[in-house]
Scaffold this motif. Structure first.
Motif, PDB file in Angstrom:
ATOM      1  N   MET A 123       0.841  -1.176   0.000  1.00  0.00           N
ATOM      2  CA  MET A 123       0.000   0.000   0.000  1.00  0.00           C
ATOM      3  C   MET A 123       0.898   1.256   0.000  1.00  0.00           C
ATOM      4  O   MET A 123       1.950   1.264   0.627  1.00  0.00           O
ATOM      5  CB  MET A 123      -0.885   0.012   1.242  1.00  0.00           C
ATOM      6  CG  MET A 123      -1.759  -1.204   1.462  1.00  0.00           C
ATOM      7  SD  MET A 123      -3.305  -1.255   0.544  1.00  0.00           S
ATOM      8  CE  MET A 123      -4.030   0.304   0.812  1.00  0.00           C
ATOM      9  N   PRO A 124       0.463   2.305  -0.673  1.00  0.00           N
ATOM     10  CA  PRO A 124       1.281   3.517  -0.744  1.00  0.00           C
ATOM     11  C   PRO A 124       1.669   4.095   0.628  1.00  0.00           C
ATOM     12  O   PRO A 124       2.804   4.521   0.820  1.00  0.00           O
ATOM     13  CB  PRO A 124       0.410   4.493  -1.525  1.00  0.00           C
ATOM     14  CG  PRO A 124      -0.415   3.615  -2.404  1.00  0.00           C
ATOM     15  CD  PRO A 124      -0.710   2.402  -1.566  1.00  0.00           C
ATOM     16  N   ARG A 146       5.837   5.174   4.664  1.00  0.00           N
ATOM     17  CA  ARG A 146       6.362   5.030   6.025  1.00  0.00           C
ATOM     18  C   ARG A 146       7.688   4.281   6.023  1.00  0.00           C
ATOM     19  O   ARG A 146       8.634   4.659   6.715  1.00  0.00           O
ATOM     20  CB  ARG A 146       5.337   4.334   6.917  1.00  0.00           C
ATOM     21  CG  ARG A 146       5.787   4.217   8.363  1.00  0.00           C
ATOM     22  CD  ARG A 146       4.733   3.638   9.303  1.00  0.00           C
ATOM     23  NE  ARG A 146       4.060   2.463   8.784  1.00  0.00           N
ATOM     24  CZ  ARG A 146       2.775   2.411   8.440  1.00  0.00           C
ATOM     25  NH1 ARG A 146       2.018   3.482   8.545  1.00  0.00           N
ATOM     26  NH2 ARG A 146       2.231   1.291   7.988  1.00  0.00           N
ATOM     27  N   ALA A 147       7.807   3.238   5.226  1.00  0.00           N
ATOM     28  CA  ALA A 147       9.044   2.457   5.169  1.00  0.00           C
ATOM     29  C   ALA A 147      10.216   3.281   4.655  1.00  0.00           C
ATOM     30  O   ALA A 147      11.330   3.193   5.187  1.00  0.00           O
ATOM     31  CB  ALA A 147       8.843   1.217   4.293  1.00  0.00           C
ATOM     32  N   VAL A 148       9.982   4.100   3.634  1.00  0.00           N
ATOM     33  CA  VAL A 148      11.059   4.933   3.090  1.00  0.00           C
ATOM     34  C   VAL A 148      11.484   5.971   4.130  1.00  0.00           C
ATOM     35  O   VAL A 148      12.678   6.190   4.348  1.00  0.00           O
ATOM     36  CB  VAL A 148      10.622   5.604   1.764  1.00  0.00           C
ATOM     37  CG1 VAL A 148      11.629   6.655   1.315  1.00  0.00           C
ATOM     38  CG2 VAL A 148      10.442   4.541   0.680  1.00  0.00           C
ATOM     39  N   ILE A 149      10.525   6.577   4.807  1.00  0.00           N
ATOM     40  CA  ILE A 149      10.848   7.578   5.830  1.00  0.00           C
ATOM     41  C   ILE A 149      11.609   6.928   6.985  1.00  0.00           C
ATOM     42  O   ILE A 149      12.617   7.464   7.465  1.00  0.00           O
ATOM     43  CB  ILE A 149       9.562   8.277   6.317  1.00  0.00           C
ATOM     44  CG1 ILE A 149       9.001   9.161   5.195  1.00  0.00           C
ATOM     45  CG2 ILE A 149       9.820   9.093   7.583  1.00  0.00           C
ATOM     46  CD1 ILE A 149       7.609   9.694   5.453  1.00  0.00           C
ATOM     47  N   SER A 158      -0.169   7.210   7.321  1.00  0.00           N
ATOM     48  CA  SER A 158      -1.255   6.427   7.902  1.00  0.00           C
ATOM     49  C   SER A 158      -2.315   6.126   6.844  1.00  0.00           C
ATOM     50  O   SER A 158      -2.534   6.903   5.922  1.00  0.00           O
ATOM     51  CB  SER A 158      -1.880   7.163   9.086  1.00  0.00           C
ATOM     52  OG  SER A 158      -2.501   8.343   8.648  1.00  0.00           O
ATOM     53  N   HIS A 159      -2.960   5.012   7.004  1.00  0.00           N
ATOM     54  CA  HIS A 159      -3.974   4.561   6.047  1.00  0.00           C
ATOM     55  C   HIS A 159      -5.188   5.477   6.029  1.00  0.00           C
ATOM     56  O   HIS A 159      -5.810   5.678   5.005  1.00  0.00           O
ATOM     57  CB  HIS A 159      -4.398   3.139   6.376  1.00  0.00           C
ATOM     58  CG  HIS A 159      -5.382   2.560   5.405  1.00  0.00           C
ATOM     59  ND1 HIS A 159      -5.085   2.392   4.068  1.00  0.00           N
ATOM     60  CD2 HIS A 159      -6.656   2.147   5.564  1.00  0.00           C
ATOM     61  CE1 HIS A 159      -6.128   1.862   3.449  1.00  0.00           C
ATOM     62  NE2 HIS A 159      -7.098   1.720   4.337  1.00  0.00           N
TER      63      HIS A 159
END
Length: 77
Positions: A1-2, A7-10, A73-74
Motif C-alpha cells: 500500500m502507498p 512510512r518504510a522509506v521515511i 497512515s492509512h
C-alpha cells in the motif's frame, strides 16, 4: 500500500541517519550510511511525491497506481 511504502522509506532514512551517527559502529558502516543518505529522499520529498500522485489522476503513473502517499497512515487515503 502507498502509505506503508511511504512510512518504510521515511523510517529507512531515519535508520540510516542513526547508523551514520553511531560511534560504536565501524567507520565503514557509518561511511556507507552517509553515502546512501546523499541521494535518499527526505521525508518532505516522499510526502510531496505522494501528494502529487494523489492529486494527478490524469497523469500516467503506471499500472500499479500511486507509489507513495501524502501520509504515513492509512486513514489519510
Amino acid at each position: 500500500m502507498p502509505h506503508e511504502r511511504t512510512r518504510a522509506v521515511i523510517q529507512t532514512r531515519e535508520f540510516l541517519v542513526e547508523l551514520s551517527r553511531e560511534d560504536s559502529l565501524p567507520e565503514r558502516v557509518r561511511r556507507d550510511a552517509r553515502f546512501l543518505l546523499r541521494h535518499f529522499p527526505a521525508e518532505r520529498d516522499v510526502l510531496l511525491a505522494g501528494q502529487i500522485e494523489e492529486q494527478s489522476q490524469t497523469l500516467p503513473i503506471g499500472v500499479l497506481g500511486p507509489i507513495f502517499s501524502s501520509s504515513i497512515s492509512h486513514s489519510a487515503l
